[in-house]
Write an enzyme that holds these catalytic residues in place. Structure first.
Site, PDB file in Angstrom:
ATOM      1  CB  CYS A 355       6.527   1.009  -0.537  1.00  0.00           C
ATOM      2  SG  CYS A 355       6.787   0.987   1.220  1.00  0.00           S
ATOM      3  NE  ARG A 384       9.184  -3.274   8.620  1.00  0.00           N
ATOM      4  CZ  ARG A 384       7.945  -2.781   8.575  1.00  0.00           C
ATOM      5  NH1 ARG A 384       7.354  -2.417   9.704  1.00  0.00           N
ATOM      6  NH2 ARG A 384       7.324  -2.634   7.430  1.00  0.00           N
ATOM      7  CD  GLN A 402       3.994  -5.253   5.899  1.00  0.00           C
ATOM      8  OE1 GLN A 402       4.350  -4.825   4.801  1.00  0.00           O
ATOM      9  NE2 GLN A 402       3.839  -4.475   6.957  1.00  0.00           N
ATOM     10  CG  ASP A 404       2.928  -4.251   1.532  1.00  0.00           C
ATOM     11  OD1 ASP A 404       2.050  -3.395   1.688  1.00  0.00           O
ATOM     12  OD2 ASP A 404       4.144  -3.982   1.500  1.00  0.00           O
ATOM     13  CG  HIS A 406       2.615  -0.398  -2.406  1.00  0.00           C
ATOM     14  ND1 HIS A 406       3.304  -1.517  -2.047  1.00  0.00           N
ATOM     15  CD2 HIS A 406       2.732   0.477  -1.383  1.00  0.00           C
ATOM     16  CE1 HIS A 406       3.834  -1.329  -0.846  1.00  0.00           C
ATOM     17  NE2 HIS A 406       3.506  -0.127  -0.420  1.00  0.00           N
ATOM     18  CE  LYS A 485      -1.627   6.727  10.369  1.00  0.00           C
ATOM     19  NZ  LYS A 485      -0.588   5.927  10.998  1.00  0.00           N
ATOM     20  CG  HIS A 531       1.733   2.862   1.241  1.00  0.00           C
ATOM     21  ND1 HIS A 531       3.019   2.413   1.199  1.00  0.00           N
ATOM     22  CD2 HIS A 531       1.769   4.136   0.793  1.00  0.00           C
ATOM     23  CE1 HIS A 531       3.811   3.380   0.740  1.00  0.00           C
ATOM     24  NE2 HIS A 531       3.079   4.442   0.490  1.00  0.00           N
TER      25      HIS A 531
END
Length: 659
Positions: A355, A384, A402, A404, A406, A485, A531
């Site tokens: 992000c 991580r 991911q 991922d 946005h 969410k 997200h």
RNA sequence: GCCGACAUAGCUCAGCUGGCAGAGCAGCUGAUUCGUAAUCAGCAGGUCAACGGUUCAAAUCCGUUUGUCGGCUCCA
């Protein structure tokens, strides 16, 4: 006013279907059910909820209110008898092993545990004896008897028994303001407990003890070492057997085991928590990547790549430096003073999330409202630093990617966009045969942004969710501090639940990163950020898919889609021709050139879980065809002789990416 | 990160109270040319996770490290 005129000794009970019944105050729940509803339910009842609070059937109805009855058909019923089972196990442990002290015994998702204090460890033989005695206790069908006592009575009772852990809990309970303590006894054994409990031990059905593990009093290793006995309980042997089979099935499907057997991935001590993907595993990984890319492109996304390593200035801006640094891999400045703590010597960090870099990317060029929604998709590598003790196969790793994205949009676009997302998610999960449910999480206690903002955000999400027609569970207070969410839980082929996708609204990031767009009014406005991820991480998703399919991947995902099995060497030429034709179609196919018998080649192909084994012998060479055999056992797996063209058409259709 | 268990050939696992490192499968070589879940024979394969210690002698006992697995207050 006619109701209040009724006798004060009567109470009005409202049932879940809206029906109202009046009975004498003081009637027990059990009597109420028997006389007002029916003996069938009275027999099946385990406990009740009165105005939302769980109560025993033996409790008296002293005021008007709403009453709901729970039986073995409700999930809460199973949870209740497992708690009953914990009490039963504790009672027989104290009988079989005098001197053992009891502590606590809650239920878990799969069963229950009870923590005991005893110097000698329980052996597997001890567990067997306990299990046997516990099930005898079930057959004796002792009633559970509830009683309330004062602090003094409680301290005297458990003091006499020498239960020092219980005494500690009693002091705790009363110091938190409780007026009385509730005792539950069955047979001659007594414990205190919030309850409720079932009517009698006989209702538990069958108790199975699973394992014994170390635990500490109150979870603190400085405290006394306790022995935790794990167990589970079911209403009947059939349910227990089904559960046991499921456990066995789950063990067979364990992705760590299949990963090795099917040669999909590996780990090396030199890189704990980071995956080595083999050629087979990489094929699955890149196929999933390709499928997601294609879908994103078809849905108005753009794919970008951003740096992996960022100056800590970015993490300070995003807030990760303060809240997430423990989990970040820091790169230390070699020139820095070595006496300083690591976080002060760090100049850069590997990104743990996409992000912040997406936000930077958004800001690089001025945005017009005409560009919104702007959908940025990225499959970059993330790191991580997870604690060593939590690493586990593909499900918990330190390095992962991911799917991922946005999405930067105007508030007015949220509903439409969430609908679009829900449709994508539904399409993807359905393609794997994963059924799913949604959870809608609303504003938590500590949040940023005023209530009007949250009202709008939750309203938009909810409207979108309702328009999709998906059933969803409401999770009040479970949202992120920056926005509400929707989380998606999927159920795999053996019914296990996994949390996968997520759609999160974010009102904080635009604030922190000073994101803006120029509206039709020619002035600056703040966008909202969504997200979203559908697979979550590729690593974890593949782990789930391995277990879901038990390694039997559908053709489009299988690393090796077909294997050609020539019966003898004289069939190799045609086998190679078939392979070439298939390769030309983009199929992944090998020829088994080993000199074993056909049976052995079939067995190898089966064990490798290859979707199609193509037998080629004299008949097939003659007919310019193949005899496919689908993965599976017996004659029904054999499809018979097909022409090459017919088979190609069939397998190519199955090799299509389904989304 | 904490607690506990575990680490033997590519894989699955034997190896007793310390006394020469084992099997099956996979691999390699040869024979076999075979029709729907295992053809036969031979060969090769190990610093017993790593490091240190005890001992005449360590895969085995002790310590440290690394990794893996299970668990880590989800009610009284």
């Amino acid at each position: 006013m006619s109701e209040s005129a009724a006798s004060a000794a009567e109470v009005t009970i409202t049932l879940p279907d809206g029906a109202q019944k009046s009975v004498a105050a003081g009637t027990t729940v059990a009597d109420f059910v028997r006389t007002q509803i029916g003996v069938g339910l009275a027999k099946a009842a385990l406990f009740a909820k009165f105005d939302g609070a769980e109560i025993d059937l033996s409790r008296a109805l002293t005021q008007s209110g709403k009453l709901a009855i729970f039986t073995s058909k409700n999930p809460e019923g199973l949870d209740l008898v497992r708690h009953d089972a914990a009490h039963i196990v504790a009672s027989v442990v104290q009988r079989l092993f005098p001197g053992t002290q009891v502590t606590i015994g809650p239920t878990t998702d799969e069963g229950f545990y009870y923590d005991f204090f005893r110097e000698k460890p329980f052996t597997p033989e001890d567990l067997e004896a306990i299990e046997k005695a516990a099930n005898e206790e079930v057959r004796k069908d002792h009633p559970f008897v509830r009683k309330e006592v004062t602090r003094e009575e409680a301290l005297e009772l458990f003091g006499k028994m020498g239960e020092k852990f219980k005494l500690e809990i009693i002091e705790d309970i009363f110091s938190k303001g409780a007026k009385t303590l509730t005792l539950y006894s069955h047979g001659d054994w007594v414990d205190f407990c919030l309850g409720p409990h079932g009517p009698s031990t006989g209702r538990v059905g069958v108790i199975k003890l699973l394992s014994v593990a170390g635990a500490y009093w109150r979870g603190d290793h400085r405290n006394a070492q306790l022995q935790r006995i794990y167990g589970t309980a079911f209403f009947n042997q059939k349910d227990l057997d089904a559960w046991t089979n499921l456990q066995e099935e789950a063990r067979k499907r364990d992705h760590r085991k299949l990963g090795k057997e099917l040669d999909l991935f590996a780990f090396h001590p030199a890189a704990p928590g980071a995956v080595f993907w083999t050629a087979n595993g990489t094929m699955i990984y890149t196929t999933l990547q390709y499928a997601m890319r294609r879908m994103c492109l078809a849905n108005g996304y753009v794919e970008i790549k951003t740096p992996l390593l960022f100056n800590k200035l970015l993490w300070e801006k995003s807030g990760h430096w303060g809240k997430y640094r423990e989990n970040m891999f820091l790169v230390l400045d070699p020139e820095a003073d070595e006496t300083l703590p690591a976080e002060e010597r760090a100049t850069f960090s590997l990104k743990p999330m996409n992000c912040p870099s997406h936000h930077l990317f958004y800001q690089m060029k001025k945005k017009s409202y005409r560009e919104l929604p702007l959908r940025l998709h990225t499959q970059d590598v993330l790191h991580r630093n997870e604690a060593t003790g939590v690493l586990s196969g593909l499900t918990r790793v330190r390095q992962f990617q991911q799917d991922d994205a946005h999405i930067y949009l105007m508030e007015s676009q949220i509903t439409e966009e969430v609908k679009k997302l829900a449709a994508m998610i539904s399409k993807v999960y359905s393609a794997f045969g994963l059924t799913f449910t949604a959870k809608f999480a609303t504003r938590p206690a500590t949040k940023i942004g005023d209530d009007a903002l949250w009202d709008r955000a939750e309203g938009a999400l909810k409207a979108a969710l309702e328009e999709t027609g998906l059933a969803y569970e409401l999770k009040p207070g479970d949202g992120a501090f920056y926005g509400p969410k929707i989380d998606f839980d999927v159920a795999d082929s053996i019914g296990r639940k996994w949390q996968l996708g997520t759609i999160q609204l974010d009102y904080v990031a635009p604030e922190r990163f000073e994101l803006a767009y120029i509206g039709s009014d020619n002035s600056e406005h703040k966008p909202v950020v969504i997200h979203r991820a559908i697979y979550g991480s590729f690593e974890r998703f593949i782990g789930i898919l391995i277990e879901h399919f038990a390694g039997n991947f559908p053709v489009w995902l299988a690393p090796e889609q077909a294997r050609i099995l020539p019966v003898a060497e004289r069939h190799h030429a045609w086998a190679r021709e078939v392979q070439a034709a298939m390769l030309k179609k983009g199929l992944r196919v090998e020829v088994d050139v080993s000199q074993g018998k056909l049976g052995a080649m079939i067995r190898d192909a089966q064990l490798a879980k290859i979707p199609y084994a193509l037998v080629i012998g004299d008949k097939e060479v003659e007919a310019k065809g193949v005899s496919p055999r689908k993965h599976g056992t017996g004659k029904e797996a054999e499809l018979g002789l097909l022409t090459l063209d017919a088979f190609l058409e069939k397998i190519c259709a199955e090799a299509e990416v389904p989304y």
